[in-house]
Design an enzyme around this catalytic site. Sequence first.
Site, mmCIF file in Angstrom:
data_model
loop_
_atom_site.group_PDB
_atom_site.id
_atom_site.type_symbol
_atom_site.label_atom_id
_atom_site.label_comp_id
_atom_site.label_asym_id
_atom_site.label_seq_id
_atom_site.Cartn_x
_atom_site.Cartn_y
_atom_site.Cartn_z
ATOM 1 N N CYS A 40 -0.780 6.472 6.659
ATOM 2 C CA CYS A 40 -0.415 6.697 5.255
ATOM 3 C C CYS A 40 -0.082 8.161 4.980
ATOM 4 O O CYS A 40 0.992 8.481 4.477
ATOM 5 C CB CYS A 40 -1.538 6.235 4.338
ATOM 6 N N VAL A 185 9.984 -3.116 3.256
ATOM 7 C CA VAL A 185 9.708 -1.893 2.485
ATOM 8 C C VAL A 185 10.105 -0.640 3.248
ATOM 9 O O VAL A 185 10.838 0.218 2.733
ATOM 10 C CB VAL A 185 8.220 -1.825 2.090
ATOM 11 N N GLY A 268 8.292 -4.299 10.852
ATOM 12 C CA GLY A 268 6.922 -4.599 10.462
ATOM 13 C C GLY A 268 5.908 -3.860 11.312
ATOM 14 O O GLY A 268 6.256 -3.040 12.169
ATOM 15 N N HIS A 440 3.979 5.103 -27.427
ATOM 16 C CA HIS A 440 5.414 5.029 -27.707
ATOM 17 C C HIS A 440 5.999 6.430 -27.757
ATOM 18 O O HIS A 440 5.404 7.332 -28.348
ATOM 19 C CB HIS A 440 5.649 4.332 -29.055
#
Length: 455
Positions: A40, A185, A268, A440
């Site tokens: 990672c 990915v 993969g 918002h």
Amino acid sequence: MAYDLLIIGGGPAGYRAAERAGHKGMSVVLFEARSLGGVCLNEGCMPTKTLLYSAKIYDYAKGGGEKYGVTATGAKIDHAKVVERKDKVVKTLVSGVAMQMKGAKVTVVAAPAKVAGKNAEGFVVTADGKEYVGKKLIIASGSVAAVPPIPGLKESVAAGISLTNREILDLKEVPKKLIVLGGGVIGLEMASYFNSIGSEVTVVEMMDRIGGPTDPEISECLKGLYEKKGVKFMLQTKAVAVNGGKLSIENKDGKAEIEADKILVAVGRRPNTANMGYENIGLYMERGAIKTDEEMKTNVAGVFAVGDVNGKSMLAHTAYREAEVAVNIIAGEKDRMEYNAIPAVIYTNPEVSSVGETEETAKAKGLKYKVVKLPLQFAGRYIAENEGGNGFLKMIFDPDKVLIGAAVIGNPSSEMIFGMAIAITRKLNCYDMAKVVFPHPTVGEIFREALIMQI
């Protein structure tokens, strides 16, 4: 002396387990053969995101900013400097993990580890010519890139023409032509980066769509966007042989050969369990992955397996949570792992994020469901920041209007999807979620807009 806990692997699963166990007062030894942070931090999540951020800035600078009233001239990207910055980011993060281990009083052994067996005191692990004994053992040895048995591929890898995700991150020169073998990915993110900085990219994928388990409609939208950027996709195409930089393929149109300066192998990853000595304690595996239950226990009492090595969900954030569950169980606390709300993100531009069920999986499971689809243009901030964007949201509810899945294509969906993960984990219905006040203007308001439409 027997330590309370031995941990094999210093990636997200391993270092999180070590930190948590150390802070709970356990004596811990962490073994890492390469660098703290695992795949990672060193060759996966963080390095790729660093590259992709540079590419995004470049996309805007070389012309993407004009539609926002900003014009830049002479924009260029220095790939070598991007890689240099990536290395700096990695170094900073790895140093941070080392400090975490020090703070948790974890003993770090920077050497390959192997399980030798078990004695009266506990499990025996050998590393750097020494033996370590622990009352409990956590296996977090991660995964390695899968290299399929395609004739000529190993030779191409040895020659430095075909690369895995590890090697491509260190390329100092931009390949003029790049073949990406695999439309998952890793393949898509690297295709995105190299397309942005000038490579001619071709993605070869055996499936009929890109993005793996991603919602088919969102997958098709992403494919269309990248085709407009110049990426070529060859779906339902099988790679049959490699000869240097030449890839022989086969699909419904017949056989052909395509050529590139580099070939990225991104088909993969597989659990890293070979030559680790796990057979010495009788660990049960299925298809190379260590089988675990919801408490991360293996078939051997006192042994846990977390992260990619158990093959359940090869994502760093899953690994973090699995590590926490394992340590909590070791500490005598009640906990369990749930996999029904694990977010997944493809960090292309635009981003694709999802969590829970898709229409496809819900149908396959025979679930009753309702799909709500809404363009992201319903969120004012999306319009302000994504000129011409065609992103959209899909939410999936059960008959009681409880959220069971959500998927989004559009920026910054990676920063929003956790809210839907919370809703799925807590089994919230649209009435409960609609009572939450959203800030918002945010793109995340799109979720509330979709919820209100169901009330």
